[in-house]
Design a protein around this motif. Sequence first.
Motif, PDB file in Angstrom:
ATOM      1  N   GLY A   6       0.806  -1.217   0.000  1.00  0.00           N
ATOM      2  CA  GLY A   6       0.000   0.000   0.000  1.00  0.00           C
ATOM      3  C   GLY A   6       0.834   1.260   0.000  1.00  0.00           C
ATOM      4  O   GLY A   6       1.894   1.322   0.635  1.00  0.00           O
ATOM      5  N   ARG A   7       0.351   2.267  -0.715  1.00  0.00           N
ATOM      6  CA  ARG A   7       1.011   3.583  -0.771  1.00  0.00           C
ATOM      7  C   ARG A   7       0.951   4.241   0.612  1.00  0.00           C
ATOM      8  O   ARG A   7      -0.015   4.051   1.352  1.00  0.00           O
ATOM      9  N   ASP A   8       1.995   5.035   0.925  1.00  0.00           N
ATOM     10  CA  ASP A   8       2.088   5.539   2.297  1.00  0.00           C
ATOM     11  C   ASP A   8       1.186   6.739   2.580  1.00  0.00           C
ATOM     12  O   ASP A   8       1.114   7.206   3.713  1.00  0.00           O
ATOM     13  N   ASN A   9       0.496   7.250   1.553  1.00  0.00           N
ATOM     14  CA  ASN A   9      -0.435   8.366   1.814  1.00  0.00           C
ATOM     15  C   ASN A   9      -1.869   7.882   2.011  1.00  0.00           C
ATOM     16  O   ASN A   9      -2.778   8.694   2.160  1.00  0.00           O
ATOM     17  N   SER A  10      -2.081   6.588   2.022  1.00  0.00           N
ATOM     18  CA  SER A  10      -3.417   6.039   2.299  1.00  0.00           C
ATOM     19  C   SER A  10      -3.649   6.034   3.805  1.00  0.00           C
ATOM     20  O   SER A  10      -2.818   5.512   4.573  1.00  0.00           O
ATOM     21  N   ASN A  11      -4.771   6.584   4.236  1.00  0.00           N
ATOM     22  CA  ASN A  11      -5.041   6.618   5.680  1.00  0.00           C
ATOM     23  C   ASN A  11      -5.161   5.210   6.249  1.00  0.00           C
ATOM     24  O   ASN A  11      -4.765   4.969   7.392  1.00  0.00           O
ATOM     25  N   ASN A  12      -5.683   4.269   5.473  1.00  0.00           N
ATOM     26  CA  ASN A  12      -5.808   2.902   5.981  1.00  0.00           C
ATOM     27  C   ASN A  12      -4.445   2.206   6.073  1.00  0.00           C
ATOM     28  O   ASN A  12      -4.212   1.408   6.986  1.00  0.00           O
ATOM     29  N   VAL A  13      -3.565   2.526   5.140  1.00  0.00           N
ATOM     30  CA  VAL A  13      -2.205   1.976   5.224  1.00  0.00           C
ATOM     31  C   VAL A  13      -1.468   2.589   6.410  1.00  0.00           C
ATOM     32  O   VAL A  13      -0.732   1.901   7.147  1.00  0.00           O
ATOM     33  N   LYS A  14      -1.671   3.891   6.618  1.00  0.00           N
ATOM     34  CA  LYS A  14      -0.995   4.577   7.733  1.00  0.00           C
ATOM     35  C   LYS A  14      -1.287   3.909   9.079  1.00  0.00           C
ATOM     36  O   LYS A  14      -0.419   3.837   9.942  1.00  0.00           O
ATOM     37  N   LYS A  15      -2.520   3.437   9.255  1.00  0.00           N
ATOM     38  CA  LYS A  15      -2.862   2.772  10.517  1.00  0.00           C
ATOM     39  C   LYS A  15      -1.922   1.595  10.775  1.00  0.00           C
ATOM     40  O   LYS A  15      -1.439   1.385  11.889  1.00  0.00           O
ATOM     41  N   VAL A  16      -1.711   0.808   9.715  1.00  0.00           N
ATOM     42  CA  VAL A  16      -0.882  -0.402   9.825  1.00  0.00           C
ATOM     43  C   VAL A  16       0.581  -0.028  10.086  1.00  0.00           C
ATOM     44  O   VAL A  16       1.249  -0.614  10.947  1.00  0.00           O
ATOM     45  N   ALA A  32       1.605   0.384  -3.675  1.00  0.00           N
ATOM     46  CA  ALA A  32       0.507  -0.169  -4.490  1.00  0.00           C
ATOM     47  C   ALA A  32      -0.710   0.705  -4.260  1.00  0.00           C
ATOM     48  O   ALA A  32      -0.846   1.353  -3.229  1.00  0.00           O
ATOM     49  N   GLY A  33      -1.586   0.714  -5.253  1.00  0.00           N
ATOM     50  CA  GLY A  33      -2.780   1.551  -5.159  1.00  0.00           C
ATOM     51  C   GLY A  33      -2.502   2.950  -5.669  1.00  0.00           C
ATOM     52  O   GLY A  33      -1.346   3.349  -5.840  1.00  0.00           O
ATOM     53  N   GLY A  34      -3.562   3.698  -5.960  1.00  0.00           N
ATOM     54  CA  GLY A  34      -3.405   5.043  -6.503  1.00  0.00           C
ATOM     55  C   GLY A  34      -2.584   5.012  -7.778  1.00  0.00           C
ATOM     56  O   GLY A  34      -2.761   4.135  -8.629  1.00  0.00           O
ATOM     57  N   ALA A  35      -1.636   5.954  -7.889  1.00  0.00           N
ATOM     58  CA  ALA A  35      -0.821   6.054  -9.099  1.00  0.00           C
ATOM     59  C   ALA A  35       0.087   4.836  -9.283  1.00  0.00           C
ATOM     60  O   ALA A  35       0.576   4.577 -10.383  1.00  0.00           O
ATOM     61  N   LYS A  38      -1.152  -1.791  -9.549  1.00  0.00           N
ATOM     62  CA  LYS A  38      -0.848  -3.161  -9.071  1.00  0.00           C
ATOM     63  C   LYS A  38      -2.060  -3.887  -8.494  1.00  0.00           C
ATOM     64  O   LYS A  38      -1.995  -5.094  -8.276  1.00  0.00           O
ATOM     65  N   LEU A  39      -3.154  -3.162  -8.176  1.00  0.00           N
ATOM     66  CA  LEU A  39      -4.277  -3.836  -7.521  1.00  0.00           C
ATOM     67  C   LEU A  39      -5.019  -4.767  -8.474  1.00  0.00           C
ATOM     68  O   LEU A  39      -5.739  -5.666  -8.022  1.00  0.00           O
ATOM     69  N   ASP A  40      -4.852  -4.557  -9.786  1.00  0.00           N
ATOM     70  CA  ASP A  40      -5.550  -5.383 -10.772  1.00  0.00           C
ATOM     71  C   ASP A  40      -4.763  -6.632 -11.158  1.00  0.00           C
ATOM     72  O   ASP A  40      -5.227  -7.421 -11.969  1.00  0.00           O
ATOM     73  N   ARG A  51      -9.282  -6.200  -3.855  1.00  0.00           N
ATOM     74  CA  ARG A  51      -8.367  -5.335  -4.610  1.00  0.00           C
ATOM     75  C   ARG A  51      -8.222  -3.963  -3.960  1.00  0.00           C
ATOM     76  O   ARG A  51      -8.309  -2.923  -4.602  1.00  0.00           O
ATOM     77  N   LYS A  52      -8.054  -3.976  -2.647  1.00  0.00           N
ATOM     78  CA  LYS A  52      -7.856  -2.752  -1.870  1.00  0.00           C
ATOM     79  C   LYS A  52      -6.590  -2.884  -1.029  1.00  0.00           C
ATOM     80  O   LYS A  52      -6.180  -3.997  -0.666  1.00  0.00           O
ATOM     81  N   ILE A  53      -6.013  -1.745  -0.677  1.00  0.00           N
ATOM     82  CA  ILE A  53      -4.905  -1.689   0.272  1.00  0.00           C
ATOM     83  C   ILE A  53      -5.451  -1.177   1.598  1.00  0.00           C
ATOM     84  O   ILE A  53      -6.474  -0.473   1.593  1.00  0.00           O
ATOM     85  N   PRO A  54      -4.801  -1.544   2.707  1.00  0.00           N
ATOM     86  CA  PRO A  54      -3.580  -2.331   2.869  1.00  0.00           C
ATOM     87  C   PRO A  54      -3.844  -3.836   2.856  1.00  0.00           C
ATOM     88  O   PRO A  54      -4.942  -4.287   3.129  1.00  0.00           O
ATOM     89  N   VAL A  55      -2.740  -4.546   2.539  1.00  0.00           N
ATOM     90  CA  VAL A  55      -2.684  -5.996   2.745  1.00  0.00           C
ATOM     91  C   VAL A  55      -1.423  -6.266   3.545  1.00  0.00           C
ATOM     92  O   VAL A  55      -0.382  -5.655   3.303  1.00  0.00           O
ATOM     93  N   TRP A  64      -6.375  -8.628   5.090  1.00  0.00           N
ATOM     94  CA  TRP A  64      -6.827  -7.323   4.606  1.00  0.00           C
ATOM     95  C   TRP A  64      -7.833  -6.789   5.604  1.00  0.00           C
ATOM     96  O   TRP A  64      -8.183  -7.488   6.541  1.00  0.00           O
ATOM     97  N   GLU A  65      -8.293  -5.581   5.394  1.00  0.00           N
ATOM     98  CA  GLU A  65      -9.092  -4.778   6.338  1.00  0.00           C
ATOM     99  C   GLU A  65      -8.149  -4.208   7.410  1.00  0.00           C
ATOM    100  O   GLU A  65      -7.667  -4.918   8.300  1.00  0.00           O
ATOM    101  N   SER A  66      -7.936  -2.899   7.320  1.00  0.00           N
ATOM    102  CA  SER A  66      -6.912  -2.265   8.159  1.00  0.00           C
ATOM    103  C   SER A  66      -7.146  -2.462   9.651  1.00  0.00           C
ATOM    104  O   SER A  66      -6.192  -2.706  10.404  1.00  0.00           O
ATOM    105  N   ASN A  67      -8.391  -2.365  10.106  1.00  0.00           N
ATOM    106  CA  ASN A  67      -8.615  -2.531  11.550  1.00  0.00           C
ATOM    107  C   ASN A  67      -8.289  -3.951  12.003  1.00  0.00           C
ATOM    108  O   ASN A  67      -7.762  -4.155  13.094  1.00  0.00           O
TER     109      ASN A  67
HETATM  110  N1  LIG Z   1     -12.166  -1.076   4.825  1.00  0.00           N
HETATM  111  C1  LIG Z   1     -10.926  -1.192   4.112  1.00  0.00           C
HETATM  112  C2  LIG Z   1     -10.862  -0.069   3.089  1.00  0.00           C
HETATM  113  C3  LIG Z   1      -9.709  -0.277   2.124  1.00  0.00           C
HETATM  114  C4  LIG Z   1      -9.666   0.853   1.098  1.00  0.00           C
HETATM  115  O1  LIG Z   1     -10.705   1.406   0.677  1.00  0.00           O
HETATM  116  N2  LIG Z   1      -8.446   1.180   0.667  1.00  0.00           N
HETATM  117  C5  LIG Z   1      -8.263   2.227  -0.314  1.00  0.00           C
HETATM  118  C6  LIG Z   1      -7.108   3.138   0.108  1.00  0.00           C
HETATM  119  S1  LIG Z   1      -7.389   3.953   1.649  1.00  0.00           S
HETATM  120  C7  LIG Z   1      -7.904   1.635  -1.662  1.00  0.00           C
HETATM  121  O2  LIG Z   1      -7.439   0.513  -1.755  1.00  0.00           O
HETATM  122  N3  LIG Z   1      -8.106   2.418  -2.733  1.00  0.00           N
HETATM  123  C8  LIG Z   1      -7.726   2.051  -4.051  1.00  0.00           C
HETATM  124  C9  LIG Z   1      -6.384   2.606  -4.407  1.00  0.00           C
HETATM  125  O3  LIG Z   1      -5.635   3.093  -3.546  1.00  0.00           O
HETATM  126  O4  LIG Z   1      -6.035   2.541  -5.604  1.00  0.00           O
HETATM  127  C10 LIG Z   1      -9.752  -1.112   5.106  1.00  0.00           C
HETATM  128  O5  LIG Z   1      -9.926  -0.512   6.178  1.00  0.00           O
HETATM  129  O6  LIG Z   1      -8.683  -1.675   4.837  1.00  0.00           O
END
Ligand SMILES: N[C@@H](CCC(=O)N[C@@H](CS)C(=O)NCC(=O)O)C(=O)O
Length: 206
Positions: A6-16, A32-35, A38-40, A51-55, A64-67
């Motif tokens: 996961g990219r480091d600017n994702s709030n869900n990745v930041k938790k991890v 991974a994710g955003g720009a 790789k998720l596909d 197909r979401k981050i973080p993993v 998966w699932e940040s919490n």
């Molecule tokens: N409920 C999930 C939400 C995961 C989610 O929506 N991740 C976003 C980033 S915060 C994502 O993968 N977006 C697609 C992307 O970054 O390309 C969790 O807490 O992990």
Amino acid sequence: MIRVWGRDNSNNVKKVLWCLEEAGVPYERIDAGGAFGKLDTPEFGRLNPNRKIPVLEDGGTVLWESNSIVRYLAARYASGSLHDGDPAKRAQADQWMDWASINFVPPFTTIFWNLIRTAPEKRDMVAVAAAIETASQLLTIADATLADRPFLSGEALGIGDIPLGTLIHAWFNLPIERPDLVHLRSWYDRLLERPAYAKSVAIPLS
Ligand SMILES: N[C@@H](CCC(=O)N[C@@H](CS)C(=O)NCC(=O)O)C(=O)O
């Protein structure tokens, strides 16, 4: 070694990342994710069919699932600090994790995506104003709790602080008018003093 996708600017990745830094566990992170995309890819789809981050990959454990990842990391690597074994205290922390994700994330996402990730001419400022009002109201609840104790989890930082604590950095740095919630602000200041938070969460918004 533990691997975080996961990219480091994702709030869900930041938790991890914050949790790993607090626990002092070495890890590698794969953008991974955003720009970064790789998720596909088939490889990523096998790790997370959503197909979401973080993993998280930890040996044979893939999560998966940040919490859920935060709960796992705290239980496995930060028992007695981030993770409280007492069922009542643990439930208090879970309560704040769920509260942040279920109640605060929806209005927060409206504000954050419009103001940080949407071109000015495409922003829905009516929705932003309504979301700021909702979010402000919700934060008075956290503020009232923080009047009585230094952390949402209790006397010390715990997993209950991680979801809202991650988003609160953005809240205090977004170009918005905020209500004056002194206990919430003091909590954010306490979080900023932690090297793990400064490194993984308190980075410029993007
Ligand atoms: N409920 C999930 C939400 C995961 C989610 O929506 N991740 C976003 C980033 S915060 C994502 O993968 N977006 C697609 C992307 O970054 O390309 C969790 O807490 O992990």
